[in-house]
Design a protein around this motif. Structure first.
Motif, mmCIF file in Angstrom:
data_model
loop_
_atom_site.group_PDB
_atom_site.id
_atom_site.type_symbol
_atom_site.label_atom_id
_atom_site.label_comp_id
_atom_site.label_asym_id
_atom_site.label_seq_id
_atom_site.Cartn_x
_atom_site.Cartn_y
_atom_site.Cartn_z
ATOM 1 N N SER A 78 0.842 -1.192 0.000
ATOM 2 C CA SER A 78 0.000 0.000 0.000
ATOM 3 C C SER A 78 0.876 1.239 0.000
ATOM 4 C CB SER A 78 -0.897 -0.014 1.231
ATOM 5 O OG SER A 78 -0.098 -0.181 2.377
ATOM 6 N N ASP A 79 0.283 2.322 -0.441
ATOM 7 C CA ASP A 79 0.939 3.624 -0.360
ATOM 8 C C ASP A 79 0.104 4.487 0.572
ATOM 9 O OD1 ASP A 79 3.188 3.366 -1.927
ATOM 10 O OD2 ASP A 79 2.110 3.782 -3.792
ATOM 11 N N PRO A 80 0.744 5.426 1.289
ATOM 12 C CA PRO A 80 -0.028 6.290 2.172
ATOM 13 C C PRO A 80 -0.792 7.349 1.378
ATOM 14 C CG PRO A 80 2.296 6.883 2.208
ATOM 15 C CD PRO A 80 2.184 5.677 1.338
ATOM 16 N N MET A 81 -2.073 7.533 1.747
ATOM 17 C CA MET A 81 -2.922 8.450 0.982
ATOM 18 C C MET A 81 -3.457 9.524 1.920
ATOM 19 S SD MET A 81 -6.317 7.145 -0.938
ATOM 20 C CE MET A 81 -7.079 6.550 0.547
ATOM 21 N N VAL A 82 -3.524 10.757 1.444
ATOM 22 C CA VAL A 82 -4.200 11.812 2.224
ATOM 23 C C VAL A 82 -5.247 12.482 1.346
ATOM 24 C CG1 VAL A 82 -2.413 12.425 3.915
ATOM 25 C CG2 VAL A 82 -2.342 13.437 1.651
ATOM 26 N N ASP A 83 -6.315 12.941 1.991
ATOM 27 C CA ASP A 83 -7.372 13.652 1.267
ATOM 28 C C ASP A 83 -7.335 15.116 1.657
ATOM 29 O OD1 ASP A 83 -8.083 11.166 0.524
ATOM 30 O OD2 ASP A 83 -10.067 11.163 1.472
ATOM 31 N N ALA A 113 8.116 9.062 9.140
ATOM 32 C CA ALA A 113 7.621 9.719 10.359
ATOM 33 C C ALA A 113 6.170 10.163 10.182
ATOM 34 C CB ALA A 113 8.505 10.916 10.692
ATOM 35 N N LEU A 114 5.851 10.692 9.006
ATOM 36 C CA LEU A 114 4.459 11.133 8.750
ATOM 37 C C LEU A 114 3.508 9.939 8.809
ATOM 38 C CD1 LEU A 114 5.182 13.588 5.787
ATOM 39 C CD2 LEU A 114 4.207 14.271 7.989
ATOM 40 N N ASN A 115 3.969 8.829 8.245
ATOM 41 C CA ASN A 115 3.152 7.615 8.241
ATOM 42 C C ASN A 115 2.912 7.071 9.628
ATOM 43 O OD1 ASN A 115 2.243 6.713 5.788
ATOM 44 N ND2 ASN A 115 4.327 6.252 5.127
ATOM 45 N N ALA A 116 3.966 7.140 10.421
ATOM 46 C CA ALA A 116 3.894 6.516 11.750
ATOM 47 C C ALA A 116 3.057 7.352 12.733
ATOM 48 C CB ALA A 116 5.310 6.323 12.295
ATOM 49 N N ASN A 117 2.856 8.616 12.418
ATOM 50 C CA ASN A 117 2.115 9.499 13.338
ATOM 51 C C ASN A 117 1.002 10.234 12.590
ATOM 52 O OD1 ASN A 117 4.201 9.251 15.617
ATOM 53 N ND2 ASN A 117 5.427 9.955 13.879
ATOM 54 N N PRO A 118 -0.077 9.505 12.241
ATOM 55 C CA PRO A 118 -1.081 10.087 11.348
ATOM 56 C C PRO A 118 -1.728 11.371 11.884
ATOM 57 C CG PRO A 118 -1.507 7.736 11.755
ATOM 58 C CD PRO A 118 -0.359 8.117 12.605
ATOM 59 N N ALA A 119 -2.045 11.416 13.186
ATOM 60 C CA ALA A 119 -2.739 12.602 13.715
ATOM 61 C C ALA A 119 -1.822 13.819 13.644
ATOM 62 C CB ALA A 119 -3.181 12.347 15.156
ATOM 63 N N GLN A 120 -0.575 13.610 14.048
ATOM 64 C CA GLN A 120 0.403 14.710 13.991
ATOM 65 C C GLN A 120 0.630 15.133 12.531
ATOM 66 O OE1 GLN A 120 4.323 13.650 15.372
ATOM 67 N NE2 GLN A 120 5.082 15.768 15.258
ATOM 68 N N THR A 141 -6.395 15.365 5.719
ATOM 69 C CA THR A 141 -6.815 14.297 6.634
ATOM 70 C C THR A 141 -5.574 13.568 7.159
ATOM 71 O OG1 THR A 141 -6.897 12.708 4.833
ATOM 72 C CG2 THR A 141 -8.963 13.846 5.361
ATOM 73 N N GLU A 142 -5.793 12.629 8.047
ATOM 74 C CA GLU A 142 -4.686 11.778 8.491
ATOM 75 C C GLU A 142 -4.321 10.832 7.338
ATOM 76 O OE1 GLU A 142 -5.590 9.690 12.066
ATOM 77 O OE2 GLU A 142 -6.090 11.516 13.160
ATOM 78 N N PRO A 143 -3.023 10.597 7.107
ATOM 79 C CA PRO A 143 -2.676 9.619 6.069
ATOM 80 C C PRO A 143 -3.142 8.220 6.450
ATOM 81 C CG PRO A 143 -0.695 10.512 7.139
ATOM 82 C CD PRO A 143 -1.862 11.200 7.752
ATOM 83 N N LYS A 144 -3.623 7.500 5.464
ATOM 84 C CA LYS A 144 -3.975 6.102 5.729
ATOM 85 C C LYS A 144 -3.518 5.246 4.555
ATOM 86 C CE LYS A 144 -8.718 6.417 4.095
ATOM 87 N NZ LYS A 144 -9.634 7.457 4.188
ATOM 88 N N PRO A 145 -3.207 3.961 4.818
ATOM 89 C CA PRO A 145 -2.684 3.139 3.728
ATOM 90 C C PRO A 145 -3.763 2.801 2.701
ATOM 91 C CG PRO A 145 -2.815 1.889 5.795
ATOM 92 C CD PRO A 145 -3.281 3.273 6.100
ATOM 93 N N PHE A 146 -3.382 2.865 1.437
ATOM 94 C CA PHE A 146 -4.281 2.498 0.347
ATOM 95 C C PHE A 146 -3.659 1.320 -0.388
ATOM 96 C CE2 PHE A 146 -5.217 2.837 -4.219
ATOM 97 C CZ PHE A 146 -6.593 2.670 -4.174
#
Ligand code: ATP
Length: 504
Positions: A85-90, A132-139, A161-166
């Motif tokens: 997966s890749d990290p996705m943000v909206d 680091a961005l991936n590991a700390n989605p809220a931050q 939004t928080e990044p999430k895996p896609f």
């Protein structure tokens, strides 16, 4: 001088029939491209060159063509279901979605530095920043907003939004019943077809370590943001080798393949000086990798981007499939030697004990290879008369058309019949495509063949058929060299061997 911009290549590819947007008549489908009359030839020639060098010219390689749709268990136990997966943000303002690392990479340097500073990461270490961005989605969500990260579509600062895996795998139903269990995946890499056939190939060929299995084929990745023409597409083609070796020899084989692959690229006209070798940082390695070298080619407009990955996949895949087969009770076959039952093992060449081999995987993209080959071949020249010409200086073995045979008058049977006979004879040499070109205007024909990289144009004229001014030229043709523009008169009886010698 190679292509200076991606636009130059895109324009040439469309104009001359190399590459078209997929489903174009309905507005196009993002991330899908169709290869036109010349594109298919160039692509086939690249694949043939790869196969020749990696299968035919070695004594330690077998070929394979596995199916594209795979059992979901294969991609579960290869680790792809969980991690491909890749990290996705909206952006909540306009509902546009972005791949996190692409979004950050596309920001101005000061914004990127601010993101790194707010995350407490060295701004020079981009993979660490993404991790680091991936590991700390809220931050991450807060930092992207505070740092003023802009939406590349609207140009405005986004509400991220928080990044999430896609997960990038394409799922498809199999057969008429679409219940929970009747689905499979379109393979995201060709590699898994090699691992699942490891036993079949070993048993049917009696191979011993070290040896490899090579495969060329389509793979599918539902990229969040396909872009940059054929560089990042959703339907791609890969040329992959899984090279199996004794554990402990893997690092030496990794270096061997790095060297081999660089010299292969050189032979396709993509020089080493344009490829940077990236020793991928640990935090950025794929889930299966012990170490990976990424070959980063200097693409026009894009800069250095991956053209091929050469990974040490350790014993991850064969080990994982063996373990999961056993756990699921899927013992593939029963043989006298119980040690090898269902295990994807092979006898150690010295001890004869079963061993799960280590794997070195050179994996190159055909589409990215096309782009690099085209980019290197693309040349703009100013001629002595001040005119400019575009010429593709492709290596002859890659040229989509090897020879164009041009009758000087398309309505004169005595000329066209000779031209057609020459075309048939040259085609019979098995060099690749020879084109009978009777578009009527010799100047235009030369320009077209320069732009598509045809190494030689053969012109049949009135002199050839004894109706010109110089009887000594009867039964000769003019051969024009794409690169030097030199024109030579060659006897028809000697033409085939002349062309053969030049194209070899
Ligand atoms: P990237 O980091 O650019 O997404 P990757 O590391 O995911 O690439 P690999 O999984 O190593 O790529 O795949 C091997 C090769 O397949 C790449 O070097 C590239 O040439 C090709 N490839 C991968 N993804 C794509 C794609 N979406 N479009 C075109 N080619 C691709």
């Amino acid at each position: 001088m190679p292509a200076q911009s991606m636009e130059e290549l895109v324009s040439l590819c469309k104009r001359r029939g190399f590459i078209f947007q997929g489903s174009e008549i309905y507005g196009g489908l993002q991330g899908f491209y169709d290869y036109g009359p010349l594109g298919v030839e160039l692509k086939n020639n690249i694949k043939a060159a790869w196969w020749r060098s990696n299968v035919y010219e070695r004594d330690d390689m077998e070929g394979l063509d596995a199916s594209i749709i795979m059992h979901r268990m294969v991609l579960r136990h290869s680790g792809h279901e969980a991690t491909f997966s890749d990290p996705m943000v909206d952006n909540k303002k306009n509902n546009k979605r972005y791949r996190l690392d692409h979004l950050v990479k596309d920001q101005k340097a000061d914004v990127q530095a601010r993101v790194a500073e707010l995350m407490g990461v060295d701004p020079e270490n981009f993979p660490a920043l993404v991790a680091a961005l991936n590991a700390n989605p809220a931050q991450a969500s807060q930092v992207l907003r505070d740092a003023g990260v802009r939406d590349s579509f609207s140009g405005e600062v986004g509400e991220w939004t928080e990044p999430k895996p896609f997960n990038m795998m394409f799922k498809t139903t199999i057969g008429p019943v679409a219940d929970e269990d009747s689905y499979g995946y379109l393979r995201p890499e060709t590699a898994q077809g090699i691992f699942t056939n490891f036993k079949n190939v070993v048993d049917s060929t009696s191979r011993r370590l070290p040896f490899g299995i090579a495969q060329i084929g389509k793979a599918f990745r539902n990229e969040i943001t396909p872009r940059n023409f054929i560089f990042r597409v959703r339907e791609l083609e890969q040329m992959e080798i899984e090279f199996f070796c004794v554990p402990g020899t893997d690092e030496a084989w990794h270096e061997h393949w790095l060297e081999k692959r660089l010299s292969w690229w050189e032979a396709q006209g993509v020089p080493r000086s344009k490829i940077e070798i990236l020793d991928v940082p640990k935090e950025d390695l794929a889930h299966y990798s012990k170490r990976t070298y990424d070959l980063m080619y200097d693409y026009p407009t894009l800069g250095h981007e991956e053209i091929e990955g050469i990974a040490n996949r350790s014993d991850y895949d064969l080990g994982s499939h063996t373990k999961n087969q056993a756990e699921l009770g899927l013992v593939a076959r029963v043989e006298e030697n119980t040690d090898s039952v269902a295990k994807l093992t092979i006898p150690h060449p010295e001890t004869n004990k079963p061993v799960v081999p280590f794997v070195i995987e050179p994996s190159a993209g055909v589409d990215r290879a096309m782009l690099a080959v085209l980019s290197e071949a693309f040349t703009k020249e100013t001629l002595d008369n001040g005119n400019e010409r575009i010429v593709l200086k492709l290596r002859p073995h890659l040229a989509p058309i090897k020879v164009a045979v041009i009758p000087l008058a398309r309505n004169r049977e005595e000329i066209t019949s000779v031209a057609k006979a020459i075309k048939a004879e040259l085609q019979g040499l098995g060099l690749g495509r020879v084109l009978y070109e009777d578009s009527g205007n010799i100047g235009k024909a030369y320009r077209r063949h320069d732009e598509v990289g045809t190494p030689y144009c053969v012109t049949v004229d009135f002199d050839t058929v004894g109706k010109g001014e110089d009887p000594a030229l009867t039964d000769t043709v003019t051969v024009r060299d794409r690169d030097t523009l030199a024109q030579e008169r060659v006897r028809i009886s000697e033409l085939a061997s002349w062309i053969q010698a030049k194209l070899r």
